[in-house]
Design a protein around this motif. Structure first.
Motif, PDB file in Angstrom:
ATOM      1  N   UNK A 188     -49.970  29.211  -0.760  1.00  0.00           N
ATOM      2  CA  UNK A 188     -51.169  29.910  -0.310  1.00  0.00           C
ATOM      3  C   UNK A 188     -51.857  30.617  -1.473  1.00  0.00           C
ATOM      4  N   UNK A 189     -51.083  31.151  -2.411  1.00  0.00           N
ATOM      5  CA  UNK A 189     -51.681  31.795  -3.584  1.00  0.00           C
ATOM      6  C   UNK A 189     -52.489  30.794  -4.395  1.00  0.00           C
ATOM      7  N   UNK A 190     -51.966  29.588  -4.558  1.00  0.00           N
ATOM      8  CA  UNK A 190     -52.704  28.546  -5.272  1.00  0.00           C
ATOM      9  C   UNK A 190     -53.962  28.164  -4.495  1.00  0.00           C
ATOM     10  N   UNK A 191     -53.836  28.031  -3.170  1.00  0.00           N
ATOM     11  CA  UNK A 191     -54.987  27.691  -2.336  1.00  0.00           C
ATOM     12  C   UNK A 191     -56.063  28.777  -2.431  1.00  0.00           C
ATOM     13  N   UNK A 192     -55.662  30.029  -2.321  1.00  0.00           N
ATOM     14  CA  UNK A 192     -56.635  31.120  -2.343  1.00  0.00           C
ATOM     15  C   UNK A 192     -57.288  31.253  -3.724  1.00  0.00           C
ATOM     16  N   UNK A 193     -56.511  31.055  -4.787  1.00  0.00           N
ATOM     17  CA  UNK A 193     -57.088  31.101  -6.132  1.00  0.00           C
ATOM     18  C   UNK A 193     -58.108  29.983  -6.310  1.00  0.00           C
ATOM     19  N   UNK A 212     -61.267  31.076  -4.514  1.00  0.00           N
ATOM     20  CA  UNK A 212     -62.015  32.108  -5.225  1.00  0.00           C
ATOM     21  C   UNK A 212     -62.664  31.563  -6.492  1.00  0.00           C
ATOM     22  N   UNK A 213     -61.906  30.806  -7.284  1.00  0.00           N
ATOM     23  CA  UNK A 213     -62.402  30.362  -8.580  1.00  0.00           C
ATOM     24  C   UNK A 213     -63.062  28.992  -8.554  1.00  0.00           C
ATOM     25  N   UNK A 214     -62.879  28.224  -7.491  1.00  0.00           N
ATOM     26  CA  UNK A 214     -63.548  26.936  -7.353  1.00  0.00           C
ATOM     27  C   UNK A 214     -63.104  25.872  -8.332  1.00  0.00           C
ATOM     28  N   UNK A 215     -61.805  25.775  -8.569  1.00  0.00           N
ATOM     29  CA  UNK A 215     -61.295  24.782  -9.512  1.00  0.00           C
ATOM     30  C   UNK A 215     -61.537  23.358  -9.010  1.00  0.00           C
ATOM     31  N   UNK A 216     -61.181  23.092  -7.768  1.00  0.00           N
ATOM     32  CA  UNK A 216     -61.367  21.771  -7.170  1.00  0.00           C
ATOM     33  C   UNK A 216     -62.361  21.931  -6.017  1.00  0.00           C
ATOM     34  N   UNK A 253     -64.128  16.005  -6.049  1.00  0.00           N
ATOM     35  CA  UNK A 253     -63.352  14.957  -5.389  1.00  0.00           C
ATOM     36  C   UNK A 253     -64.217  13.718  -5.168  1.00  0.00           C
ATOM     37  N   UNK A 254     -65.469  13.907  -4.790  1.00  0.00           N
ATOM     38  CA  UNK A 254     -66.369  12.781  -4.607  1.00  0.00           C
ATOM     39  C   UNK A 254     -66.600  12.064  -5.935  1.00  0.00           C
ATOM     40  N   UNK A 255     -66.672  12.816  -7.024  1.00  0.00           N
ATOM     41  CA  UNK A 255     -66.889  12.218  -8.340  1.00  0.00           C
ATOM     42  C   UNK A 255     -65.708  11.334  -8.754  1.00  0.00           C
ATOM     43  N   UNK A 256     -64.514  11.613  -8.282  1.00  0.00           N
ATOM     44  CA  UNK A 256     -63.354  10.794  -8.610  1.00  0.00           C
ATOM     45  C   UNK A 256     -63.471   9.396  -7.982  1.00  0.00           C
ATOM     46  N   UNK A 257     -64.156   9.294  -6.861  1.00  0.00           N
ATOM     47  CA  UNK A 257     -64.287   8.014  -6.179  1.00  0.00           C
ATOM     48  C   UNK A 257     -65.290   7.077  -6.827  1.00  0.00           C
TER      49      UNK A 257
END
Length: 87
Positions: free
Chosen positions: A65-70, A73-77, A82-86
């Motif tokens: 959950x800490x990774x998810x919340x970070x 907040x920070x918008x890493x992924x 994800x669309x750009x990977x396709x």
């Protein structure tokens, strides 16, 4: 993100983590040398400790959950990445 969403998402992570850590550390009666009771399945655990499972699930859920919340907040992924990977 409001408090209700945080609690609901954490609960989902906790349930998922519970199922992930459930089989770790369990031993069958064949492994422990115990005799099977009448009607007991061969794969039934002989040393199930729900407190340890809950503790492990809590630790794993808190980390996930800490990774998810970070990420929230920070918008890493983001959806755009994800669309750009396709492509």
């Amino acid at each position: 993100m409001n408090l209700y969403a945080i609690v609901a998402i954490y609960f989902l992570f906790w349930v998922m983590a519970g199922f992930i850590v459930l089989p770790f550390g369990l031993r069958t009666p064949d492994e422990t040398g115990e005799t099977l009771m009448k009607g007991q399945a061969d794969s039934a655990p002989s040393n199930f400790r729900p407190g340890i499972v809950a503790l492990r699930a809590t630790i794993l859920a808190t980390i996930l959950f800490a990774i998810y919340y970070a990420n929230y907040v920070f918008g890493w992924v983001t959806a755009e990445s994800i669309i750009a990977l396709g492509r």
